[in-house]
Design a protein around this motif. Structure first.
Motif, PDB file in Angstrom:
ATOM      1  N   PHE A 160       0.441  -1.313   0.070  1.00 28.94           N
ATOM      2  CA  PHE A 160       0.058   0.364   0.342  1.00 28.94           C
ATOM      3  C   PHE A 160       0.640   1.359  -0.353  1.00 28.94           C
ATOM      4  O   PHE A 160       1.742   0.791   0.441  1.00 28.94           O
ATOM      5  N   THR A 161       0.078   2.409  -0.435  1.00 24.43           N
ATOM      6  CA  THR A 161       1.089   3.679  -0.662  1.00 24.43           C
ATOM      7  C   THR A 161      -0.160   4.552  -0.696  1.00 24.43           C
ATOM      8  O   THR A 161      -0.972   4.244  -0.999  1.00 24.43           O
ATOM      9  N   THR A 162       0.453   6.204  -0.031  1.00 23.09           N
ATOM     10  CA  THR A 162      -0.412   6.942  -0.565  1.00 23.09           C
ATOM     11  C   THR A 162      -0.018   7.505  -1.524  1.00 23.09           C
ATOM     12  O   THR A 162       0.823   7.832  -1.607  1.00 23.09           O
ATOM     13  N   VAL A 163      -0.999   9.113  -2.281  1.00 24.01           N
ATOM     14  CA  VAL A 163      -0.689   9.100  -3.644  1.00 24.01           C
ATOM     15  C   VAL A 163      -1.117  10.438  -3.166  1.00 24.01           C
ATOM     16  O   VAL A 163      -2.338  10.830  -2.914  1.00 24.01           O
ATOM     17  N   THR A 164      -0.196  12.268  -3.019  1.00 22.68           N
ATOM     18  CA  THR A 164      -0.754  13.486  -3.557  1.00 22.68           C
ATOM     19  C   THR A 164      -0.598  14.064  -4.673  1.00 22.68           C
ATOM     20  O   THR A 164      -0.965  14.664  -5.054  1.00 22.68           O
ATOM     21  N   GLU A 165       0.373  12.954  -5.496  1.00 19.13           N
ATOM     22  CA  GLU A 165       0.162  14.217  -6.889  1.00 19.13           C
ATOM     23  C   GLU A 165       0.347  12.544  -7.660  1.00 19.13           C
ATOM     24  O   GLU A 165       0.448  11.530  -8.208  1.00 19.13           O
ATOM     25  N   SER A 166      -0.091  13.549  -9.379  1.00 22.96           N
ATOM     26  CA  SER A 166      -0.611  12.254 -10.638  1.00 22.96           C
ATOM     27  C   SER A 166       1.855  11.908 -10.705  1.00 22.96           C
ATOM     28  O   SER A 166       1.941  13.013 -10.673  1.00 22.96           O
ATOM     29  N   GLY A 167       1.265  10.802 -11.072  1.00 22.48           N
ATOM     30  CA  GLY A 167       2.779  10.771 -12.193  1.00 22.48           C
ATOM     31  C   GLY A 167       2.678   8.772 -12.228  1.00 22.48           C
ATOM     32  O   GLY A 167       1.795   8.390 -12.012  1.00 22.48           O
ATOM     33  N   LYS A 168       3.716   8.182 -12.637  1.00 22.38           N
ATOM     34  CA  LYS A 168       4.083   7.284 -12.361  1.00 22.38           C
ATOM     35  C   LYS A 168       4.796   6.436 -11.874  1.00 22.38           C
ATOM     36  O   LYS A 168       6.099   7.266 -11.472  1.00 22.38           O
ATOM     37  N   PHE A 169       4.676   4.468 -11.383  1.00 21.01           N
ATOM     38  CA  PHE A 169       5.342   3.734 -11.092  1.00 21.01           C
ATOM     39  C   PHE A 169       6.032   3.742 -11.450  1.00 21.01           C
ATOM     40  O   PHE A 169       5.908   2.671 -12.687  1.00 21.01           O
ATOM     41  N   GLU A 170       7.157   2.734 -10.701  1.00 19.79           N
ATOM     42  CA  GLU A 170       8.552   2.237 -11.790  1.00 19.79           C
ATOM     43  C   GLU A 170       9.408   1.184 -10.885  1.00 19.79           C
ATOM     44  O   GLU A 170       9.241   1.550  -9.422  1.00 19.79           O
ATOM     45  N   PHE A 171       8.679   0.025 -11.295  1.00 17.45           N
ATOM     46  CA  PHE A 171       9.463  -1.467 -11.469  1.00 17.45           C
ATOM     47  C   PHE A 171      10.496  -1.854 -11.230  1.00 17.45           C
ATOM     48  O   PHE A 171      10.195  -2.115 -12.683  1.00 17.45           O
ATOM     49  N   GLU A 172      10.642  -2.521 -10.526  1.00 17.37           N
ATOM     50  CA  GLU A 172      11.867  -3.419 -11.026  1.00 17.37           C
ATOM     51  C   GLU A 172      12.576  -4.760 -10.743  1.00 17.37           C
ATOM     52  O   GLU A 172      12.526  -4.248  -8.936  1.00 17.37           O
TER      53      GLU A 172
END
Lengths: 106, 257
Positions: free
Chosen positions: A76-88
């Motif tokens: 889980f995480t909180t979001v405060t702005e639009s954007g992009k998640f990057e997974f590695e």
């Protein structure tokens, strides 16, 4: 043919808690098994998983033997702005895979 | 003599009364025997590891192969349209061979005849991925295998194999999967053995596996010699099981414990 399945909500309210689900294709060979002729099957696992949001690390996990094939990692995480998640995903034998998902915060 | 006939009759009657086919209203997919956690895994495509194989299969569908340098898509176009409902009718009768072939067998026939490529090995990632991708196009559609009149003798042979006791434990498929599917074996549900979700992701296998793999595991479990992959016996058993599950929706790629 490594492939990943990512589940990130397309939209979220500012400051809300969201769940992220990731599934990565990998055999996760422990290195403890032997073939019929007695040879050790060499270890081949994912050792590290990282999630960054707009370049900032938000989640990291180290993986070890005895984690099932095709690791399914959710957090889980909180979001405060639009954007992009990057997974590695990084692992043995030079394994390195990435995936991305965008989210719109309203 | 009379006693012997009586005993034979009684055993035959006991056999028929126990081994009756499960009526449609009571047919249950292995899904309904699973824990809520495992069900949730199958229900959500981003949590279902079988979908990783479907993705691979989708990539293979458009990859050119063999001497003909053709991809599946070059003849069959969009699988979402051309393969819709196909898996629900397999195993199907193959005229050239004069016997039924299952979906994996069909894919390999296509590879050798039309792509002029070498067939995929049974249980190889490629064959599992392609058959999962093809079968997934039938998800939710009712199983309708075994209707072809030419298949009748093969369904009958599959049925005979299903009923036949074998192995050191001297069990037939029917003794568990028709007679005691509502009970447990070492804590695990016995289930009706309905092949609704193959190829499926079995947590025990840590991988996708075919119905033939499942059958071979069961046959080894009763301590009998398992038929080889691709053998007519396994295809006949698959055919009987699919006709026995007629009307049940396809779940591919299913998840099982």
């Amino acid at each position: 043919m490594p492939s990943a399945l990512i589940n990130v909500p397309a939209k979220a309210k500012r400051g809300s808690v969201i769940e992220i689900k990731t599934l990565m294709s990998h055999i996760m060979e422990t290195g403890y098994r032997h073939t019929a002729s007695g040879d050790v099957v060499p270890r081949d696992i994912i050792t590290s998983f990282t999630c960054r949001f707009n370049g900032t690390e938000v989640f990291r996990a180290d993986l070890y033997p005895a984690i099932a094939a095709n690791p399914f990692i959710t957090f889980f995480t909180t979001v405060t702005e639009s954007g992009k998640f990057e997974f590695e995903w990084i692992g043995d034998r030079g394994f390195s895979e990435t995936a991305q998902a965008s989210i719109t915060v309203e | 003599m009379k006693i012997a006939v009586c005993i034979a009759l009684l055993t035959a009657m006991a056999g028929t009364s126990l081994a009756a086919e499960i009526p449609l209203s009571e047919r249950r997919s292995g899904y309904s025997f699973m824990s809520p956690d495992t069900r949730a895994m199958q229900d959500e495509d981003t949590a279902n590891p079988g979908m990783l194989f479907v993705l691979d299969g989708e990539a293979l569908w458009t990859r050119k192969a063999g001497g003909a340098d053709k991809a599946c898509a070059d003849c069959h176009n969009d699988a979402r349209i051309s393969m819709k409902g196909v898996a629900a009718h397999y195993p199907a009768f193959e005229k050239a061979l004069g016997r039924p072939v299952d979906l994996e067998g069909r894919i390999n026939l296509c590879r050798t005849n039309h792509q002029q490529a070498s067939p995929f090995a049974y249980e190889s990632r490629e064959l599992l991925a392609l058959s999962a991708f093809v079968a997934q196009q039938s998800r939710g559609m009712p199983i309708a295998a075994g209707d072809d009149p030419e298949l009748a003798p093969f369904v009958e042979r599959g049925h005979a194999l299903f009923m036949q006791r074998q192995g050191q434990l001297n069990l037939g498929c029917t003794n568990c999967h028709d007679d005691v599917w509502d009970k447990k074996l070492a804590g695990s549900a016995i289930t009706q053995g309905q092949p609704t979700g193959y190829p499926l992701y079995r947590l025990e296998w840590q991988s996708l596996g075919s119905l033939q793999r499942r059958l071979r595991a069961c046959i080894t479990g009763i301590r009998a010699q398992a038929y080889d992959y691709g053998s007519p016996e396994l295809v006949e058993l698959e055919l009987y099981l699919m006709s026995r599950a007629r009307g049940m929706p396809i779940e591919t790629p299913a998840v099982r414990p």
